[in-house]
Design a protein around this motif. Sequence first.
Motif, PDB file in Angstrom:
ATOM      1  N   ILE A 131       0.874  -1.167   0.000  1.00 39.58           N
ATOM      2  CA  ILE A 131       0.000   0.000   0.000  1.00 39.58           C
ATOM      3  C   ILE A 131       0.917   1.224   0.000  1.00 39.58           C
ATOM      4  O   ILE A 131       1.793   1.339   0.848  1.00 39.58           O
ATOM      5  CB  ILE A 131      -0.914   0.023   1.243  1.00 39.58           C
ATOM      6  CG1 ILE A 131      -1.839  -1.197   1.243  1.00 39.58           C
ATOM      7  CG2 ILE A 131      -1.711   1.325   1.308  1.00 39.58           C
ATOM      8  CD1 ILE A 131      -2.609  -1.394   2.544  1.00 39.58           C
ATOM      9  N   GLU A 132       0.725   2.123  -0.967  1.00 44.36           N
ATOM     10  CA  GLU A 132       1.579   3.301  -1.085  1.00 44.36           C
ATOM     11  C   GLU A 132       0.823   4.612  -0.891  1.00 44.36           C
ATOM     12  O   GLU A 132       1.434   5.652  -0.651  1.00 44.36           O
ATOM     13  CB  GLU A 132       2.257   3.301  -2.455  1.00 44.36           C
ATOM     14  CG  GLU A 132       3.142   2.090  -2.661  1.00 44.36           C
ATOM     15  CD  GLU A 132       3.627   1.920  -4.089  1.00 44.36           C
ATOM     16  OE1 GLU A 132       4.503   1.073  -4.290  1.00 44.36           O
ATOM     17  OE2 GLU A 132       3.131   2.607  -5.004  1.00 44.36           O
ATOM     18  N   SER A 133      -0.502   4.566  -1.016  1.00 46.28           N
ATOM     19  CA  SER A 133      -1.293   5.782  -0.890  1.00 46.28           C
ATOM     20  C   SER A 133      -2.572   5.477  -0.120  1.00 46.28           C
ATOM     21  O   SER A 133      -3.200   4.458  -0.397  1.00 46.28           O
ATOM     22  CB  SER A 133      -1.653   6.318  -2.278  1.00 46.28           C
ATOM     23  OG  SER A 133      -2.474   7.464  -2.184  1.00 46.28           O
ATOM     24  N   PRO A 134      -2.888   6.256   0.880  1.00 46.97           N
ATOM     25  CA  PRO A 134      -2.430   7.611   1.144  1.00 46.97           C
ATOM     26  C   PRO A 134      -1.086   7.673   1.871  1.00 46.97           C
ATOM     27  O   PRO A 134      -0.522   8.760   2.021  1.00 46.97           O
ATOM     28  CB  PRO A 134      -3.538   8.190   2.021  1.00 46.97           C
ATOM     29  CG  PRO A 134      -4.039   7.015   2.784  1.00 46.97           C
ATOM     30  CD  PRO A 134      -3.951   5.862   1.817  1.00 46.97           C
ATOM     31  N   THR A 135      -0.547   6.532   2.305  1.00 46.69           N
ATOM     32  CA  THR A 135       0.730   6.492   3.010  1.00 46.69           C
ATOM     33  C   THR A 135       1.317   5.095   2.913  1.00 46.69           C
ATOM     34  O   THR A 135       0.599   4.126   2.679  1.00 46.69           O
ATOM     35  CB  THR A 135       0.545   6.874   4.498  1.00 46.69           C
ATOM     36  OG1 THR A 135       1.817   6.859   5.157  1.00 46.69           O
ATOM     37  CG2 THR A 135      -0.387   5.917   5.222  1.00 46.69           C
ATOM     38  N   TYR A 149      -0.618   3.168   9.420  1.00 51.93           N
ATOM     39  CA  TYR A 149      -1.685   3.859  10.142  1.00 51.93           C
ATOM     40  C   TYR A 149      -1.996   5.187   9.463  1.00 51.93           C
ATOM     41  O   TYR A 149      -1.090   5.890   9.008  1.00 51.93           O
ATOM     42  CB  TYR A 149      -1.246   4.107  11.595  1.00 51.93           C
ATOM     43  CG  TYR A 149      -2.295   4.746  12.456  1.00 51.93           C
ATOM     44  CD1 TYR A 149      -3.311   3.987  13.019  1.00 51.93           C
ATOM     45  CD2 TYR A 149      -2.268   6.113  12.705  1.00 51.93           C
ATOM     46  CE1 TYR A 149      -4.280   4.580  13.826  1.00 51.93           C
ATOM     47  CE2 TYR A 149      -3.230   6.715  13.506  1.00 51.93           C
ATOM     48  CZ  TYR A 149      -4.233   5.939  14.061  1.00 51.93           C
ATOM     49  OH  TYR A 149      -5.191   6.523  14.850  1.00 51.93           O
ATOM     50  N   TRP A 150      -3.291   5.548   9.407  1.00 55.84           N
ATOM     51  CA  TRP A 150      -3.714   6.798   8.792  1.00 55.84           C
ATOM     52  C   TRP A 150      -4.942   7.292   9.531  1.00 55.84           C
ATOM     53  O   TRP A 150      -5.784   6.499   9.934  1.00 55.84           O
ATOM     54  CB  TRP A 150      -4.040   6.567   7.321  1.00 55.84           C
ATOM     55  CG  TRP A 150      -4.389   7.796   6.551  1.00 55.84           C
ATOM     56  CD1 TRP A 150      -5.644   8.183   6.187  1.00 55.84           C
ATOM     57  CD2 TRP A 150      -3.509   8.786   6.041  1.00 55.84           C
ATOM     58  NE1 TRP A 150      -5.585   9.354   5.465  1.00 55.84           N
ATOM     59  CE2 TRP A 150      -4.272   9.741   5.363  1.00 55.84           C
ATOM     60  CE3 TRP A 150      -2.124   8.956   6.082  1.00 55.84           C
ATOM     61  CZ2 TRP A 150      -3.727  10.859   4.741  1.00 55.84           C
ATOM     62  CZ3 TRP A 150      -1.582  10.058   5.453  1.00 55.84           C
ATOM     63  CH2 TRP A 150      -2.361  10.996   4.793  1.00 55.84           C
ATOM     64  N   ASN A 166     -10.514   1.173  11.598  1.00 58.28           N
ATOM     65  CA  ASN A 166     -10.856   0.379  10.414  1.00 58.28           C
ATOM     66  C   ASN A 166      -9.632  -0.398   9.952  1.00 58.28           C
ATOM     67  O   ASN A 166      -8.783   0.149   9.244  1.00 58.28           O
ATOM     68  CB  ASN A 166     -11.321   1.291   9.273  1.00 58.28           C
ATOM     69  CG  ASN A 166     -12.639   1.949   9.537  1.00 58.28           C
ATOM     70  OD1 ASN A 166     -13.675   1.473   9.108  1.00 58.28           O
ATOM     71  ND2 ASN A 166     -12.631   3.062  10.269  1.00 58.28           N
ATOM     72  N   PRO A 167      -9.503  -1.675  10.336  1.00 56.97           N
ATOM     73  CA  PRO A 167      -8.400  -2.491   9.809  1.00 56.97           C
ATOM     74  C   PRO A 167      -8.723  -2.915   8.369  1.00 56.97           C
ATOM     75  O   PRO A 167      -9.711  -3.603   8.140  1.00 56.97           O
ATOM     76  CB  PRO A 167      -8.361  -3.713  10.731  1.00 56.97           C
ATOM     77  CG  PRO A 167      -9.291  -3.400  11.866  1.00 56.97           C
ATOM     78  CD  PRO A 167     -10.252  -2.378  11.358  1.00 56.97           C
ATOM     79  N   ILE A 168      -7.901  -2.480   7.428  1.00 59.41           N
ATOM     80  CA  ILE A 168      -8.136  -2.787   6.017  1.00 59.41           C
ATOM     81  C   ILE A 168      -6.967  -3.621   5.501  1.00 59.41           C
ATOM     82  O   ILE A 168      -5.808  -3.219   5.627  1.00 59.41           O
ATOM     83  CB  ILE A 168      -8.299  -1.512   5.174  1.00 59.41           C
ATOM     84  CG1 ILE A 168      -9.459  -0.670   5.715  1.00 59.41           C
ATOM     85  CG2 ILE A 168      -8.513  -1.872   3.698  1.00 59.41           C
ATOM     86  CD1 ILE A 168      -9.612   0.687   5.038  1.00 59.41           C
ATOM     87  N   ALA A 169      -7.280  -4.763   4.915  1.00 63.38           N
ATOM     88  CA  ALA A 169      -6.275  -5.647   4.323  1.00 63.38           C
ATOM     89  C   ALA A 169      -6.437  -5.621   2.813  1.00 63.38           C
ATOM     90  O   ALA A 169      -7.561  -5.580   2.303  1.00 63.38           O
ATOM     91  CB  ALA A 169      -6.439  -7.066   4.843  1.00 63.38           C
ATOM     92  N   VAL A 170      -5.319  -5.647   2.100  1.00 61.46           N
ATOM     93  CA  VAL A 170      -5.318  -5.709   0.640  1.00 61.46           C
ATOM     94  C   VAL A 170      -4.427  -6.879   0.248  1.00 61.46           C
ATOM     95  O   VAL A 170      -3.339  -7.052   0.810  1.00 61.46           O
ATOM     96  CB  VAL A 170      -4.782  -4.403   0.009  1.00 61.46           C
ATOM     97  CG1 VAL A 170      -4.823  -4.481  -1.515  1.00 61.46           C
ATOM     98  CG2 VAL A 170      -5.557  -3.199   0.504  1.00 61.46           C
ATOM     99  N   ILE A 195      -3.446  -1.791   6.485  1.00 59.95           N
ATOM    100  CA  ILE A 195      -3.377  -0.458   7.052  1.00 59.95           C
ATOM    101  C   ILE A 195      -4.538  -0.317   8.031  1.00 59.95           C
ATOM    102  O   ILE A 195      -5.616  -0.853   7.806  1.00 59.95           O
ATOM    103  CB  ILE A 195      -3.433   0.622   5.939  1.00 59.95           C
ATOM    104  CG1 ILE A 195      -3.209   2.028   6.538  1.00 59.95           C
ATOM    105  CG2 ILE A 195      -4.722   0.544   5.154  1.00 59.95           C
ATOM    106  CD1 ILE A 195      -3.009   3.110   5.455  1.00 59.95           C
ATOM    107  N   THR A 196      -4.293   0.380   9.104  1.00 59.18           N
ATOM    108  CA  THR A 196      -5.360   0.718  10.036  1.00 59.18           C
ATOM    109  C   THR A 196      -5.699   2.177   9.798  1.00 59.18           C
ATOM    110  O   THR A 196      -4.843   3.047   9.928  1.00 59.18           O
ATOM    111  CB  THR A 196      -4.925   0.496  11.493  1.00 59.18           C
ATOM    112  OG1 THR A 196      -4.609  -0.882  11.662  1.00 59.18           O
ATOM    113  CG2 THR A 196      -6.027   0.900  12.470  1.00 59.18           C
TER     114      THR A 196
END
Length: 145
Positions: free
Chosen positions: A38-42, A46-47, A120-124, A138-139
């Motif tokens: 994951i490169e975006s938003p960071t 964590y975001w 919000n734990p998000i997995a890709v 990313i969380t």
Amino acid sequence: MKRAAAAAAFSLALAGCGYAELSLVIGIGDGEDAWLEIESPTTAGYWETGDSAIALAGSAFVPPGSTCSGTLGTLAPGYRVSWSNTATGQSGLAEAWLDCSGLAEVRWRTAPIALAIGTNPIAVGALDADGRSGSDAITVYRYTR
């Protein structure tokens, strides 16, 4: 990834010599690890945001059988990038394409992913037809405005 990069570089070098219809089969080789970032938003894990949704984007491994012909390649059949948000129970597929303009890699992006208030734990994850997979997470913390 190194083989794919070398193949793409070779393709670009020959394309500059007048070989307009050059197509190379590229992808990760034996012993190379599949990956996704994951490169975006960071690139951090964590975001924080006050927005009700977030779009993610990044890069991933090139599956064997993909081809580069110019700057936009063709992904091998059966390759997919998916996401899931544990907080909302939602999941979906990301748009993915083979970028051959430099180091060949898969680029991907999600449509806006709905966020619950709070964590919000998000997995890709990326998965190819042969079962190779790479993932990142990313969380995203959604605060109220």
